[in-house]
Design a protein around this motif. Structure first.
Motif, PDB file in Angstrom:
ATOM      1  N   ASN A 197      -1.772   7.803 -10.452  1.00  0.00           N
ATOM      2  CA  ASN A 197      -2.377   6.861  -9.513  1.00  0.00           C
ATOM      3  C   ASN A 197      -3.876   6.665  -9.727  1.00  0.00           C
ATOM      4  N   ILE A 198      -4.476   7.530 -10.553  1.00  0.00           N
ATOM      5  CA  ILE A 198      -5.915   7.376 -10.797  1.00  0.00           C
ATOM      6  C   ILE A 198      -6.112   6.309 -11.875  1.00  0.00           C
ATOM      7  N   ASP A 227     -18.609   2.642 -12.289  1.00  0.00           N
ATOM      8  CA  ASP A 227     -19.387   2.562 -11.063  1.00  0.00           C
ATOM      9  C   ASP A 227     -18.714   3.257  -9.891  1.00  0.00           C
ATOM     10  N   ALA A 228     -17.387   3.306  -9.892  1.00  0.00           N
ATOM     11  CA  ALA A 228     -16.656   3.900  -8.777  1.00  0.00           C
ATOM     12  C   ALA A 228     -15.299   4.377  -9.266  1.00  0.00           C
ATOM     13  N   GLY A 229     -14.676   5.249  -8.463  1.00  0.00           N
ATOM     14  CA  GLY A 229     -13.319   5.689  -8.780  1.00  0.00           C
ATOM     15  C   GLY A 229     -12.314   4.731  -8.142  1.00  0.00           C
ATOM     16  N   VAL A 230     -11.144   4.565  -8.804  1.00  0.00           N
ATOM     17  CA  VAL A 230     -10.115   3.684  -8.247  1.00  0.00           C
ATOM     18  C   VAL A 230      -8.783   4.433  -8.214  1.00  0.00           C
ATOM     19  N   TYR A 231      -8.148   4.427  -7.046  1.00  0.00           N
ATOM     20  CA  TYR A 231      -6.906   5.162  -6.843  1.00  0.00           C
ATOM     21  C   TYR A 231      -5.841   4.209  -6.310  1.00  0.00           C
ATOM     22  N   LYS A 232      -4.729   4.121  -7.041  1.00  0.00           N
ATOM     23  CA  LYS A 232      -3.678   3.183  -6.663  1.00  0.00           C
ATOM     24  C   LYS A 232      -2.838   3.735  -5.513  1.00  0.00           C
ATOM     25  N   ILE A 233      -2.706   2.931  -4.443  1.00  0.00           N
ATOM     26  CA  ILE A 233      -1.881   3.310  -3.295  1.00  0.00           C
ATOM     27  C   ILE A 233      -0.489   2.695  -3.449  1.00  0.00           C
ATOM     28  N   ASN A 240       1.608  -0.807  -5.756  1.00  0.00           N
ATOM     29  CA  ASN A 240       1.424  -1.615  -6.961  1.00  0.00           C
ATOM     30  C   ASN A 240       0.476  -2.796  -6.745  1.00  0.00           C
ATOM     31  N   ASP A 241       0.293  -3.180  -5.467  1.00  0.00           N
ATOM     32  CA  ASP A 241      -0.596  -4.315  -5.215  1.00  0.00           C
ATOM     33  C   ASP A 241      -1.837  -3.904  -4.434  1.00  0.00           C
ATOM     34  N   TYR A 242      -2.120  -2.602  -4.375  1.00  0.00           N
ATOM     35  CA  TYR A 242      -3.253  -2.170  -3.551  1.00  0.00           C
ATOM     36  C   TYR A 242      -3.844  -0.870  -4.097  1.00  0.00           C
ATOM     37  N   ALA A 243      -5.135  -0.911  -4.420  1.00  0.00           N
ATOM     38  CA  ALA A 243      -5.810   0.312  -4.879  1.00  0.00           C
ATOM     39  C   ALA A 243      -7.088   0.516  -4.077  1.00  0.00           C
ATOM     40  N   LEU A 244      -7.414   1.783  -3.814  1.00  0.00           N
ATOM     41  CA  LEU A 244      -8.656   2.120  -3.115  1.00  0.00           C
ATOM     42  C   LEU A 244      -9.787   2.309  -4.115  1.00  0.00           C
ATOM     43  N   ILE A 245     -10.986   1.856  -3.730  1.00  0.00           N
ATOM     44  CA  ILE A 245     -12.184   2.109  -4.537  1.00  0.00           C
ATOM     45  C   ILE A 245     -13.056   3.062  -3.730  1.00  0.00           C
ATOM     46  N   GLN A 246     -13.547   4.125  -4.355  1.00  0.00           N
ATOM     47  CA  GLN A 246     -14.424   5.044  -3.628  1.00  0.00           C
ATOM     48  C   GLN A 246     -15.698   5.311  -4.413  1.00  0.00           C
ATOM     49  N   PRO A 278      -4.728  -3.843  -8.139  1.00  0.00           N
ATOM     50  CA  PRO A 278      -4.814  -3.084  -9.394  1.00  0.00           C
ATOM     51  C   PRO A 278      -4.956  -3.982 -10.639  1.00  0.00           C
ATOM     52  N   ASP A 279      -4.429  -5.205 -10.578  1.00  0.00           N
ATOM     53  CA  ASP A 279      -4.568  -6.093 -11.740  1.00  0.00           C
ATOM     54  C   ASP A 279      -5.969  -6.682 -11.853  1.00  0.00           C
ATOM     55  N   GLN A 280      -6.739  -6.552 -10.792  1.00  0.00           N
ATOM     56  CA  GLN A 280      -8.057  -7.200 -10.796  1.00  0.00           C
ATOM     57  C   GLN A 280      -9.211  -6.215 -10.899  1.00  0.00           C
ATOM     58  N   VAL A 281      -8.885  -4.962 -11.212  1.00  0.00           N
ATOM     59  CA  VAL A 281      -9.955  -3.971 -11.348  1.00  0.00           C
ATOM     60  C   VAL A 281     -10.826  -4.351 -12.546  1.00  0.00           C
ATOM     61  N   THR A 282     -12.128  -4.442 -12.339  1.00  0.00           N
ATOM     62  CA  THR A 282     -13.035  -4.704 -13.464  1.00  0.00           C
ATOM     63  C   THR A 282     -13.729  -3.403 -13.832  1.00  0.00           C
TER      64      THR A 282
END
Lengths: 203, 344
Positions: free
Chosen positions: B37-38, B47-53, B55-61, B154-158
């Motif tokens: 999920n990471i 710039d930040a960590g991204v964790y997938k919750i 398939n269509d939603y990931a958290l940025i911290q 998740p598909d739009q993470v830059t």
């Protein structure tokens, strides 16, 4: 050898002073910089080495002494020819005049006051005009109501000379509403005006 | 409020960030973590960590905090918040929630702290997020920032590791905040130039993130403490490409070039020089002042995005319309060469 003492100054003031001094000294001269702040020692050394100016460093307790030689190293000349030779040559002609009192020289005040007029007249006839004339302290009497030199200054202004006056000074003398020419300015602006030209003529 | 917050910060102009080399050394021995999920971790210095919750939603911290960068408390709060929120935008996301991180001297008037936090609150609100709480500690100098949670599809993470040869690099904000702050500390800058820098730092990168999503841009980063060159280098290394930067095209804040010419170069720029040395090449006849410009440490800088050439014009127009008027192409991505970044 020219010496500048930048003890007690915070980064990046020592570098600013070093650059200024390097511009002032001749090709055959050396510059001694006295610094008490280690970060600035590092930064100034970095800057000088980047510009191919070898630095000799001495340390006595918390006081550092940097000695730079502007002679000998030809790479400084050639490497920076483009960046440093052309621009300064043109820049050196630019100047500002700082009038921090309403008379010229020491002696009879009446004569000193009249000499200001004669100086402004002479400036008007010069080939290169000052970019700015800055009025401070009692110099503000020259730009406020009752000054004999307003017509002369108006002429200079139409010729492209910017006239600026210290706001704190106007305020101090209670003449905020009496300014007849130019604009009110602050210390940061005045410093910038002086630091970005080739020469400052201080009266 | 009479107090100038800049007077509380001891190292005038030489900012507070630990150098990248020291940070790398400190992190070197920590065990590497992997999990399905990471999506983005520390590996590429993003710039930040991204964790997938889902398939269509990931958290940025992310988190970011620093000592005062300006004189006024309310300005400082806004800038620190905009800077912390920016990491979410650099990942292509939008802001959800934030927590205050506060260190404050016990002897200072509480009105200052109130103003700082009001600034932070206003910025988070402008970003469409909510501050849910925070933590406060007494300290010699004030420090303020946020821990921020955002979200992204998740598909739009830059990320900073997907730039490809041929991409053009767009920068959305002018450079020079480090130099202006340093000049302000020494009273060398006009009020107008200082205020232009403050506005620049307060300006959220939220709409820049929308442009990232809209044009399917894969790689972006925000420009902060390591300067334009340092962040471009991280992008080049992460993406295993090289980058060329045209120093003359880099947009600058008012008065910046004059201040560099004066020698108003903050220590952080020299530190960035050390950190990029050996990985970045400057063309021989490049003006020294432009070198220092691309090395200037930024606070709450703009986004640097790697855009396909056929979309670059439209992306720039969209950025200009969204309120980033100086957006322009500052360089390009090329195949991996000896050096990470070439500045000309």
């Amino acid at each position: 050898m020219k010496t500048i003492d930048v003890k007690g100054m915070k980064c990046p003031m020592p570098l600013i002073e070093t650059k200024k001094a390097l511009k002032e000294i001749g090709k055959e001269e050396s510059l001694r910089i006295i610094i008490d702040n280690e970060t600035s020692v590092k930064n100034v050394t970095h800057y000088l080495e980047d510009n191919n100016l070898p630095v000799e460093k001495k340390q006595d307790g918390k006081i550092f002494e940097l000695i730079v030689n502007k002679t000998g190293d030809e790479s400084y000349e050639t490497c920076n020819a483009e960046a440093y030779c052309e621009v300064p040559a043109e820049k050196d002609k630019s100047f500002v005049v700082m009038l921090a009192k309403d008379y010229l020289g020491e002696g009879e005040h009446e004569l000193g006051h009249a000499l200001v007029g004669s100086m402004l007249n002479t400036i008007k006839a010069m080939e290169v005009l000052p970019e700015k004339i800055i009025f401070m302290n009692s110099g503000i009497n020259l730009v406020t109501k009752g000054s004999l030199f307003l017509p002369l200054l108006k002429e200079l202004e139409t010729m492209g000379v910017t006239i600026i006056t210290c706001g704190t000074c106007l305020d101090y003398y209670g003449k905020m509403d009496d300014l007849e020419i130019g604009r009110i300015s602050n210390m940061a602006d005045i410093m910038e005006s002086m630091l970005t030209v080739g020469k400052v003529i201080n009266i | 409020m009479e107090m100038d917050l800049l007077s509380l910060v001891e190292q005038g102009g030489c900012s507070a960030k630990l150098s990248a080399a020291e940070l790398n050394e400190a992190l070197a021995e920590l065990p590497k973590i992997t999990h399905d999920n990471i999506l983005v971790d520390i590996e590429t210095h993003d710039d930040a960590g991204v964790y997938k919750i889902r398939n269509d939603y990931a958290l940025i911290q992310t988190t970011d905090f620093f000592p005062p960068v300006c004189s006024d408390a309310y300005d400082y709060g806004q800038i620190a918040a905009a800077n912390a929120l920016s990491d979410v935008y650099a990942m292509g996301g939008q802001v959800l929630t934030a927590l205050n991180i506060v260190l404050f001297p016990a002897h200072l008037p509480l009105t200052i702290l109130k103003e700082i936090m009001r600034g932070g609150q206003d910025k988070v609100q402008e970003a469409g997020g909510f501050i849910l709480g925070g933590h406060t500690i007494a300290n010699d100098i004030p420090i303020y920032g946020l821990s921020v949670t955002g979200w992204v599809h998740p598909d739009q993470v830059t990320t900073n590791d997907q730039a490809e040869p041929g991409d053009l690099l767009i920068l959305t904000k002018p450079i020079g905040t480090g130099i202006i702050i340093s000049a302000r500390k020494n009273d060398l800058v006009s009020v107008n130039a200082y205020e232009a820098a403050l506005d620049n730092m307060k300006h959220l990168n939220d709409k820049g993130a929308s442009v990232l999503n809209q044009y399917g841009i894969k790689s972006a980063t925000d420009i902060t403490g390591f300067g334009l060159l340092g962040h471009a280098m991280k992008m080049a290394d992460g993406s295993k490409v090289s980058i060329r930067i045209d120093s003359q095209k880099v947009p600058t804040l008012p008065s910046v070039m004059e201040l560099i010419e004066l020698g108003c170069i903050p220590g952080a720029a020299f530190r960035n020089k050390e950190f990029t040395e050996g990985h970045c090449h400057f063309e021989q006849n490049i003006d020294y002042n432009y070198k220092m410009l691309v090395l200037d440490a930024q606070t709450s800088g703009g986004l640097l995005m790697a855009v396909k050439p056929d979309k670059a014009d439209d992306a720039i127009n969209a950025l200009i319309e969204s309120g980033y008027p100086v957006s322009t192409i500052v360089g390009e991505v090329i195949k991996r060469n000896n050096q990470s970044v070439y500045v000309y």
